[in-house]
Each structure stands twice: as structure tokens, then as C-alpha cells.
Design an enzyme around this catalytic site. Structure first.
Site, PDB file in Angstrom:
ATOM      1  N   HIS A  73       1.064  -1.008  -0.018  1.00 22.49           N
ATOM      2  CA  HIS A  73      -0.026   0.004  -0.103  1.00 22.49           C
ATOM      3  C   HIS A  73       0.920   1.143  -0.085  1.00 22.49           C
ATOM      4  O   HIS A  73       1.571   1.708   1.026  1.00 22.49           O
ATOM      5  CB  HIS A  73      -1.009  -0.064   1.120  1.00 22.49           C
ATOM      6  CG  HIS A  73      -1.618   1.396   1.250  1.00 22.49           C
ATOM      7  ND1 HIS A  73      -2.684   1.708   0.296  1.00 22.49           N
ATOM      8  CD2 HIS A  73      -1.781   2.107   2.193  1.00 22.49           C
ATOM      9  CE1 HIS A  73      -3.191   2.885   0.618  1.00 22.49           C
ATOM     10  NE2 HIS A  73      -2.561   3.174   1.687  1.00 22.49           N
ATOM     11  N   ASP A  75       1.306   4.923  -0.347  1.00 28.27           N
ATOM     12  CA  ASP A  75       0.460   6.129  -0.190  1.00 28.27           C
ATOM     13  C   ASP A  75       0.954   7.357  -0.982  1.00 28.27           C
ATOM     14  O   ASP A  75       2.339   7.704  -1.125  1.00 28.27           O
ATOM     15  CB  ASP A  75       0.740   7.020   1.354  1.00 28.27           C
ATOM     16  CG  ASP A  75      -0.470   6.244   2.249  1.00 28.27           C
ATOM     17  OD1 ASP A  75      -1.606   5.930   2.085  1.00 28.27           O
ATOM     18  OD2 ASP A  75       0.153   5.560   3.290  1.00 28.27           O
ATOM     19  N   ASP A 197      -7.593   1.613   2.536  1.00 31.48           N
ATOM     20  CA  ASP A 197      -7.176   2.585   3.573  1.00 31.48           C
ATOM     21  C   ASP A 197      -8.008   3.637   3.933  1.00 31.48           C
ATOM     22  O   ASP A 197      -8.035   4.369   4.783  1.00 31.48           O
ATOM     23  CB  ASP A 197      -5.638   3.045   3.306  1.00 31.48           C
ATOM     24  CG  ASP A 197      -5.162   3.690   4.416  1.00 31.48           C
ATOM     25  OD1 ASP A 197      -5.404   3.323   5.584  1.00 31.48           O
ATOM     26  OD2 ASP A 197      -4.135   4.486   4.156  1.00 31.48           O
ATOM     27  N   HIS A 447      -6.031   9.671  -0.405  1.00 27.63           N
ATOM     28  CA  HIS A 447      -6.733   9.676   0.933  1.00 27.63           C
ATOM     29  C   HIS A 447      -6.001  10.347   2.094  1.00 27.63           C
ATOM     30  O   HIS A 447      -6.711  10.372   3.045  1.00 27.63           O
ATOM     31  CB  HIS A 447      -7.187   8.335   1.321  1.00 27.63           C
ATOM     32  CG  HIS A 447      -6.409   7.467   1.429  1.00 27.63           C
ATOM     33  ND1 HIS A 447      -5.758   6.421   0.243  1.00 27.63           N
ATOM     34  CD2 HIS A 447      -5.263   7.042   2.361  1.00 27.63           C
ATOM     35  CE1 HIS A 447      -4.744   5.669   0.746  1.00 27.63           C
ATOM     36  NE2 HIS A 447      -4.399   6.112   1.714  1.00 27.63           N
TER      37      HIS A 447
END
EC number: 3.2.1.24
Length: 1012
Positions: A73, A75, A197, A447
Site C-alpha cells: 500500500h 500512499d 485505507d 486519501h
């Protein structure tokens, strides 16, 4: 972010090869010739989709199949900037380097043909791809073709779902999925949406995913109470019916909750960032642990299987920025798979395999079960009794506004590029390009970006990316306007009009104002420009003088407010009008500076009114007291003022503090900023204003224009003082006597409306532990309360958190400044550069009957999101586009769009190809008075004035599949069979839009010569 609570055919390839390697292009412009692109879409028929699932691994019948999903994951900004994450810079902040992750994963996949991996964030993958050799690109294409490297979601980023507008979501998903389609064809097309997430999930997001063609959706974060109930009821997986207007199964989406967020099961993390023990299978070693780990895994799998309905379960094997040393992960997973599967010979009923979300979904679909249906959403999200993630709905309000303004500007940029063609990209002002702003806006949907949950230096970098994108679009706009106007002037884009700064209008005795309207219908727009004192004459495109005012404003303690020139501009649909402004040599103020109005108990009530609205203010307090809709003869007492919640830093119940993510006030009752406001009155023929000063850091202007049916409340808050060591979360609250029975209504990402009930969740019995924060919901464009007869609606100019904490009351959080981190990973209090931020914004207030309210708030919200763009020029520029007469007014449409139709997208897609999206912006039954909820039919053949559509192809929402060729997995629900969808037909002369329907087209066009 990583803080998670424990708990291709040959023909298609030929087109790609003919085009050469994918390069960064402008405005979604493809490297493929249009014929090749259409061929790719046609090849993406249902057989291609089945072929994708056919690459899935073999499973075992009648035993528990554990699908291990290796993933990372990544970001797109959080603790580090996008570039710092990609290159692995500043590892003292966080050890993360995406380029090394992708290098390592590809190498590990090549080492063993059974291994699989998924990747999500195309903002990173596309950058890595451009740095690879042709040989490496072919290796990756082979892995994708074999289904061993699978893309999930496929957006430029994994967008937030609370603070995002649906138009920006669609744009960023289109950008990422376009890259995959151009690069890998149908082989790279994601079949599963993957939001592991984001901190809560909106219904509109699921609806959009369904319309994009996804077969399913998996997410990681779920309210702790909701998860407990779902595990008990075996409803961790179900069908989400994500629209109350679109006919099923159009917005139906199979949705699954992942068991461990997006992390591996406890003790089974084998990344360099983890400390769990590797698998040691040599019994001679004193560190031998294979049997213990196998037994542990079998227990974990069996326990997890009890909460899911099929003999298939999924385990996410990865987390934030993992797999930089992919061999470490895969070597241990190889051992685990081999050792666990060997137990089947001893009677074990567990089979483990490398898999992907799509392959897991395929097995669920083949199970042919009947699934329950969800109709609401997953807000608000809490990971503990006092831990509601509702603060980020309002965090970093300045960045949220900048993002919304940038969406507005990007659509203007896209439209003019489409209307003018190549002349917008290369012209007298240089090379203009919409791609930088398109990509920057896509990054902002991440996000931890628009959500306001990154560190300060990362938030600054997000703003930097937007600013760079604006520059490139300004060149494009200048070229396009020169082409359309027939003038080459030095154009000025006054970016600081929100704080009344524009050097050209403040210094020039003469100038021109070009106002572009991005809506598909005519708009009357009040232009406000800072000027020097004096008298000005304003003339319309036909040379006629129009009414204007120069308003002199009171000076606050902190800054002087320059005089402002006001005039109403009449703007054609999808076009511009040019107004000329000249200062009259003599000085005569058109409005004297307002004087303070003393507070006296005997003073008459103060009112501002036009032909539609009257607003009355309490003479004793200076506060708004009453609103009257004079057309409907509706009178509603409304008291509006500002309060602040004292932010918790932890208490005896919980050490949870308010922070960038979490909202937790110390007490339920907020404190007033002031119990009264000093007020000043401004009244001219073009505007009436009541200036309210509540404190040194909080003020507001209540404004009413002629002909408008709404009040404008322009608030200014900040820097919020914290010298008393109290963090503060500031709200604007409206109190009325409406009997609302605990109900209020908020929009979902700017589209459909959801009913909210205080202290209630539709799918489980709520144990409310935070009466304020637990009742906050995201508000993207509007919130309203109603008693069934009257409706009070407040529209926002950015995403905010909002609620109704008592009947008849409505509140919106406008700003926050906090002294403590909330322990969700940022490790930085929300202080906005230490000194705090001064923020200005607007709320638009409508009072109407409940029956007629939608017509007002739908059209007003459309105009607020896509506001006219003001550009200034000194005038007297050289002629441009010789042979065509100068033009002072222009419309890109031959006829206006009906009020229920919104032009969502008009953008360049390729040489002689445009992307067009049309949207019905009313819900079923929402408006009956003007029949705006009825289906509407358009003729696109001659709709646009600057080009002719020669071919029209309808696609899915993100334009990566032809609509006629697209298919999705079918699911059986406990609500009964869904209606049979009518056969698809496309007639450009009869494009019908049903309520809340978005239709997407790729149009081959020929541009016309721009003439008068």
C-alpha cells in the site's frame, strides 16, 4: 497511511507497438490513433474478461481455500511527499522507496511462476514504467498477460471518499485506467475496486465503481461495532445497492470487508519493516518453528472462515510500502504454502494459494449464493469507543478549497482545449497543457491529500503541484481565448480575488473583463473586482452601459479592504462575455463606507431584502434572526452564529485526542465565539451586506444580490488562537424551530442525498459513545433539515463535516487548530505552519418548501462547483486570427442544455477525439414542480458550435470499455431478481438521460474555422 487499529490479443498488441512507448501526454491525449483505440475497446468484449479470470489459480473443492494476496500500500504522499516516497528520500521520516519495491517485486515474480502480486497506485507505477527499458516493459507485459501481476482499482491514486467530489473521483480514475489501457490493453484492466485505507466509504463511490465496470469492491476499514455485527451475521460480504435512482443492477456492487484491514494476520509479516520470525523448517535448527507456524496459520484460517459464507477466504499479505525486499516476503510465503498444503495428506481441510482480489472474487461468484443487500453507506468510521474519524472531514480547509477551485479551473481548461483544438495547445502565449493540472488534481484525491491528513510539508507540496498545474492551464486558456476573441492581449489571472487582490484592476484606468461560463446553461454572475476609489463605467459585449457600483468597505483591525467594483455579467452557455471597464476622471464614491450600527435594545430590526428573500437581524446581538421566502410566504426564525468545541487531549475515559483524523470534543456543548456581533450595513442597488465582527479572529458578511434566491454567508476564521492551550474546532451553527425528528440530510460526494438520523445506524443498534463526533458526516456540497413542509439548505464551497445535534439545528465545521496529535501515524499536531491559518469561505443558504427545494439547491450547487472564470486584459491588444472579426461574446453550444442536464466532462482525448460526459443531476422523485426529475432527451448531432461530431461511441464511465461490449459479473440478492436491462442502442439524435444517470462518449470530431 499505516495507522490501523489492531484488531491481449495480437491485434491489440499491434496497435500498442505501432504507437511506440507510452509518453506523458496532454489532457488524456492517447498515443494511439483513434482507429487503434476503438479496436482495443472492441477487443475488450466479455470473452476478454472471462480470459482474465481464466488465468486464476486452481482451487480445491470442498475444503477451505485461503487466497494469499501479496500487495503493497503506497500512499501518494502522507509523511513524505510523492517524490520522496518514489525515490526513497528522507528515510529518517519513514523508510519507503516505491521504485525499489517495484524493481524487487518484478524480480521475485520472475523467480517462481506461481507467485502473484497486485499493484494499485498508478501515479507511482506510471513513473516507474517510464524509467524502464523496452525489454523490461515486455517482461512486465508478460506478467500482466499471465495474471501474475494484477492491477487492482487502477486509479491514479486510491482516493478519499469523504472529502472528494464525484467529478474529481471520475477524473482521477479515468487518468489511471487510461494509462493501463494504453499500456497493457484489456490484460491490464482491473476487475476489482480496492480501497483498503480510506477512512469510511461513501455510497456514491460504490455507485461510481459499478458504473466504471468493476465486478467487485474490497475495503479494509469498517466501524468496529459494524464489523462485530457483520462477523456474527456472516455479512462481511454482500451486494451494495449504491443508488436510489439508478435501476438495479446498474449501481449494484459486490462488496467485501477484508478481515485484517489490509495487514497480514498477526505474527505473519515477513517484510524488512516487520519483526515477525521467518519460517524455519530445518528441525535440526534450535530456531525451528515450522510446525508451530503451520498450526498457528491453520487456527487463524479456520477462525476466519467461520465469519465468511463460502469455502474461500482472503488474507492480505503486505502493508504500507512493503516488498522493498520482495524475496524476503515470497521466500517465507513459498514455505508457508508448501508446508500448510502438505498437511492435507494428514487430514487437513485447508488449501493455501497465491491469489489476487479478482481471483478471489471469481470464486465467490461461482459459489452462486444469494447475498444480502446494503442501501446506506459506511460513515462515520470509528476504530474504538472514543475514536471517530470525523475530524478529517474539515481538516486543512484552505487546501480543501484550493482543491475545489482547481477542479473548477481544470474543467474550464479541458473545455476550452476541446472547443478550440490544437490552437489551444500551441499559440501566441506558448505551449499550453492541461495534463499537469489533471495529474495534480488526481494526486489531490489521495486519501491523505484532500483529506488534510498529511504532514505539513506534504500539504505544502500538494499545493505546489496544483499551482504548477494552474500555470500550464493559464497558457492554454490564453491561447484559446486569443483564438476565440480574435485578440492577443496580456491576460491576467487574478488568483487572489478571494482576498481582494488584483493588481491590474487596482491600478489600470481601463481594462477588459472576460468571464467564461463552464456550465451548459446561461448564467448571470456578479463580478467583484478590487479597484481604486472612483467612478467606473462598465459596458457589456454590445457596448451598452450596465449598472455598476464601487463599494467601500470597513477596514478591520488586521487589514484594509480595498474598494470593490461590482457588476452583473450575463454569460452564455459554455462561453464567455467581454466587459469593458473605464474609470471616470472625476472622483465620486458610489457608496460611502458603512458605519458601525450601535447595539440598542430599542433599535428596530435590521433587514436586507430583494424580491425573493428577506433576512432580518437582531438589533441587540447583531445575529441573523429570521429568513423569509417571499415567493412562498415562508417565514423561519433562524439564529446563526459561530461556536467552538474544545478539542480533547485525552481524559479519564480515554487518552484519545482530537487530531487530523479524529474529532473528539471535551464536552458536548460548544462555546460561543461571541454572544453578539458588531455589525455594519452596506446597501447599494447591486448588493446588500451585513458585516458581522464576532472577534479578532472570526467575522462574516451576510450578502444578498438582486434577483438571487439565496443568502451568501462569507465567513472568515483564523488564525485560531491557542494561547490558552486549548485546541479549537470552529463551527457555524443554524438554529431553527423546525421539528426534524432527529433527521437531517447530506450529499454523497456531491450527488445523491442520504438521510441521516441522530444516534442511529441503519444496519446495527448503535452504542453511541461520542454524541457529537459520532453524529458527524461528510458534507461535500450541501446539508439540509426539513419538517416535511419547509426546508433549510446550506451549500458549502468545499468539503466539511456537518451534523444536526438537536432538532431544528444544523452545523458545519469550518476550521480546526489542534495542539496534540491523535496517534494515527502523522505524529504532528494540526497547527498549520505553527502560526495557524486564516481561512475564508462561503455558505449559501436556501429556504424553500420541501417540495421545491431540490430545484434550487441542485442548480445552485452546480453553479458553485463550476463557477465562471474571470480573466482580465488591459485592452487594445493586437488582432489575432486574421480574417475573422473580433468577438466579444461566444458560446460553445448552439442551444442551452436543459436545467436537469449537467455537462460533466468535455475534454480532449486524442487527435480529433473528445471525451464527453452528460449527467442527469436530479434524483428520482426529487422535483415534481418543474418536472426536473423526469427523463430528458438530447440531440448531440449539432449541439456544439466549434466542431462537428463525425462518430460517437458510448463507453463505460471511465471510457476504457465500449458500453455495448462491457459486461459485469452477475449476483443473486435476497431482494429478488433485478430487472432485465434493455438492449443497448445509440442514436446521437436521441440521447436519453434517466435520473442520476451519467452517459460517457468518445466523439470523433472535426473542428470548424473559428469565425464571427
Amino acid at each position: 497511511m499505516g495507522a490501523y487499529a489492531p484488531a491481449a490479443g495480437v491485434s491489440a498488441r499491434g496497435c500498442l507497438d505501432a504507437a511506440g512507448p507510452w509518453t506523458i501526454s496532454r489532457a488524456l491525449r492517447p498515443p494511439l490513433p483513434p482507429l487503434c483505440f476503438f479496436l482495443l475497446l472492441l477487443l475488450a468484449a466479455p470473452c476478454a474478461r472471462a480470459g482474465g479470470y481464466e488465468t486464476c489459480p486452481t482451487v480445491q473443492p470442498n475444503i477451505l481455500n485461503v487466497h494469499l494476496v501479496p500487495h503493497t500500500h503506497d500512499d501518494v504522499g502522507w509523511l513524505k511527499t510523492v517524490d520522496q516516497y518514489f525515490y526513497g528520500i528522507k528515510n529518517d521520516i519513514q523508510h519507503a522507496g516505491v521504485q525499489y519495491i517495484l524493481d524487487s517485486v518484478i524480480s521475485a515474480l520472475l523467480a517462481d511462476p506461481t507467485r502473484r502480486f497486485i499493484y494499485v497506485e498508478i501515479a507511482f507505477f506510471s513513473r516507474w514504467w517510464h524509467q524502464q527499458t523496452n525489454a523490461m516493459r515486455e517482461v512486465v507485459r508478460d506478467l500482466v498477460r499471465q495474471g501474475r501481476l494484477e492491477f487492482a482499482n487502477g486509479g491514479w491514486v486510491m482516493n478519499d471518499e469523504a472529502a472528494t467530489h464525484y467529478g474529481a473521483i471520475v477524473d482521477q480514475m479515468t487518468l489511471g485506467l487510461r494509462f493501463l489501457e494504453d499500456t497493457f490493453g484489456s490484460d491490464g484492466r482491473p476487475r476489482v475496486a480496492w480501497h483498503i485505507d480510506p477512512f469510511g466509504h461513501s455510497r456514491e463511490q460504490a455507485s461510481l465503481f459499478a458504473q466504471m465496470g468493476f465486478d467487485g469492491f474490497f475495503f479494509g476499514r469498517l466501524d468496529y461495532q459494524d464489523k462485530r455485527v457483520r462477523m456474527q451475521k456472516l455479512e462481511m460480504e454482500q451486494v451494495w445497492r449504491a443508488s436510489a435512482s439508478l435501476k438495479p443492477p446498474t449501481a449494484d456492487l459486490f462488496t467485501g470487508v477484508l478481515p485484517n484491514g489490509y495487514n497480514p494476520p498477526m505474527n505473519l509479516c515477513w517484510d524488512v519493516l516487520c519483526v515477525d520470525q521467518p519460517v524455519v523448517e530445518d528441525p535440526r535448527s534450535p530456531e525451528y518453528n515450522a510446525k508451530e507456524l503451520v498450526d498457528y496459520f491453520l487456527n487463524v484460517a479456520t477462525a476466519q472462515g467461520r465469519h465468511y459464507r463460502t469455502n474461500h477466504i482472503v488474507m492480505t499479505m503486505g502493508s504500507d510500502f512493503q516488498y522493498e525486499n520482495a524475496n524476503m516476503w515470497f521466500k517465507n510465503l513459498d514455505k508457508l504454502i508448501r508446508l500448510v498444503n502438505a498437511q492435507q495428506a494428514k487430514g487437513s481441510s485447508v488449501h493455501v494459494l497465491y491469489s489476487t482480489p479478482a481471483c478471489y472474487l471469481w470464486e465467490l461468484n461461482k459459489a452462486n449464493l444469494t447475498w444480502s443487500v446494503k442501501h446506506d453507506d459506511f460513515f462515520p468510521y470509528a476504530d474504538g469507543p472514543h475514536q471517530f474519524w470525523t475530524g478529517y472531514f474539515s481538516s486543512r480547509p484552505a487546501l480543501k478549497r484550493y482543491e475545489r477551485l482547481s477542479y473548477n479551473f481544470l474543467q474550464v481548461c479541458n473545455q476550452l482545449e476541446a472547443l478550440v483544438g490544437l490552437a489551444a495547445n500551441v499559440g501566441p502565449y506558448g505551449s499550453g497543457d492541461s495534463a499537469p493540472l489533471n495529474k495534480a488534481m488526481a494526486v489531490l484525491q489521495h486519501h491523505d491529500a484532500v483529506s488534510g491528513t498529511s504532514r505539513q510539508h506534504v500539504a505544502d507540496d500538494y499545493a505546489r503541484q496544483l499551482a504548477a498545474g494552474w500555470v500550464s492551464c493559464e497558457v492554454l486558456l490564453s491561447n484559446a481565448l486569443a483564438r476565440l476573441r480574435g485578440f492577443k492581449d496580456h491576460l491576467t489571472f487574478c488568483r487572489q480575488l478571494n482576498i481582494s487582490i488584483c493588481p491590474l484592476s487596482q491600478t489600470a484606468a481601463r481594462f477588459q473583463v472576460i468571464v467564461y461560463n463552464p456550465l451548459g446553461r446561461k448564467v448571470n454572475w456578479m463580478v467583484r473586482l478590487p479597484v481604486s476609489e472612483g467612478v467606473f463605467v462598465v459596458k457589456d459585449p454590445n457596448g451598452r452601459t450596465v449598472p455598476s457600483d464601487v463599494v467601500i468597505y470597513p477596514s478591520s483591525d488586521s487589514q484594509a479592504h480595498p474598494p470593490e467594483l461590482l457588476f452583473s455579467a450575463s454569460l452564455p452557455a459554455l462561453g464567455f462575455s467581454t466587459y469593458s471597464v473605464a474609470q471616470v476622471p472625476r472622483w465620486k464614491p458610489q457608496a460611502r463606507a458603512p458605519q458601525p450600527i450601535p447595539r440598542r435594545s430599542w433599535s428596530p430590526a435590521l433587514t436586507i431584502e430583494n424580491e425573493h428573500i428577506r433576512a432580518t437581524f437582531d438589533p441587540d446581538t447583531g445575529l441573523l434572526m429570521e429568513i423569509m421566502n417571499m415567493n412562498q410566504r415562508l417565514l423561519l426564525p433562524v439564529r446563526q452564529t459561530f461556536f467552538w468545541y474544545n478539542a480533547s487531549i485525552g481524559d479519564n475515559e480515554s487518552d484519545q485526542a482530537s487530531g487530523a483524523y479524529i474529532f473528539r470534543p471535551n464536552q458536548q456543548k460548544p462555546l460561543p465565539v461571541s454572544r453578539w456581533a458588531q455589525i455594519r450595513l452596506v446597501k447599494t442597488p447591486l448588493v446588500q451586506e451585513v458585516h458581522q465582527n464576532f472577534s479578532a479572529w472570526c467575522s462574516q458578511v451576510v450578502r444578498l444580490y438582486p434577483g438571487r434566491r439565496h443568502l451568501e454567508l462569507e465567513w472568515s476564521v483564523g488564525p485560531i488562537p491557542v494561547g490558552d492551550t486549548w485546541g479549537k474546532e470552529v463551527i457555524s451553527r443554524f438554529d431553527t424551530p423546525l421539528e426534524t425528528k432527529g433527521r437531517f440530510y447530506t450529499d454523497s460526494n456531491g450527488r445523491e442525498i442520504l438521510e441521516r438520523r441522530r444516534d442511529y445506524r441503519p444496519t446495527w443498534k448503535l452504542n453511541q459513545t461520542e454524541p457529537v463526533a459520532g453524529n458527524y458526516y461528510p458534507v461535500n456540497t450541501r446539508i439540509y433539515i426539513t419538517d416535511g413542509k419547509m426546508q433549510l439548505t446550506v451549500l458549502t464551497d468545499r468539503s466539511q463535516g456537518g451534523s444536526s445535534l438537536r432538532d431544528g439545528s444544523l452545523e458545519l465545521m469550518v476550521h480546526r487548530r489542534l495542539l496534540k496529535d491523535d496517534e494515527r501515524g502523522v505524529s504532528e499536531p494540526l497547527m498549520e505552519n505553527g502560526s495557524g491559518a486564516w481561512v475564508r469561505g462561503r455558505h449559501l443558504v436556501l429556504l424553500d418548501t420541501a417540495q421545491a427545494a431540490a430545484a434550487g439547491h441542485r442548480l445552485l450547487a452546480e453553479q458553485e462547483v463550476l463557477a465562471p472564470q474571470v480573466v482580465l486584459a488591459p485592452g487594445g491588444g493586437a488582432a489575432y486570427n486574421l480574417g475573422a472579426p473580433p468577438r466579444t461574446q461566444f458560446s460553445g453550444l448552439r442551444r442551452e442544455l436543459p436545467p436537469s442536464v449537467h455537462l460533466l466532462t468535455l475534454a480532449s482525448w486524442g487527435p480529433e477525439m473528445l471525451l464527453l460526459r452528460l449527467e442527469h443531476q436530479f434524483a428520482v422523485g426529487e422535483d415534481s414542480g418543474r418536472n426536473l426529475s423526469a427523463p430528458v432527451t438530447l440531440n448531440l448531432r449539432d449541439l456544439f458550435s466549434t466542431f462537428t461530431i463525425t462518430r460517437l461511441q458510448e463507453t463505460t464511465l471511465v471510457a476504457n470499455q465500449l458500453r455495448e461490449a462491457a459486461s459485469r459479473l452477475k449476483w443473486t440478492t435476497n431482494t429478488g431478481p433485478t430487472p432485465h436491462q434493455t438492449p443497448y442502442q445509440l442514436d446521437p439524435a436521441n440521447i436519453t438521460l434517466e435520473p442520476m444517470e451519467i452517459r460517457t462518449f468518445l466523439a470523433s470530431v472535426q473542428w470548424k474555422e473559428v469565425d464571427g
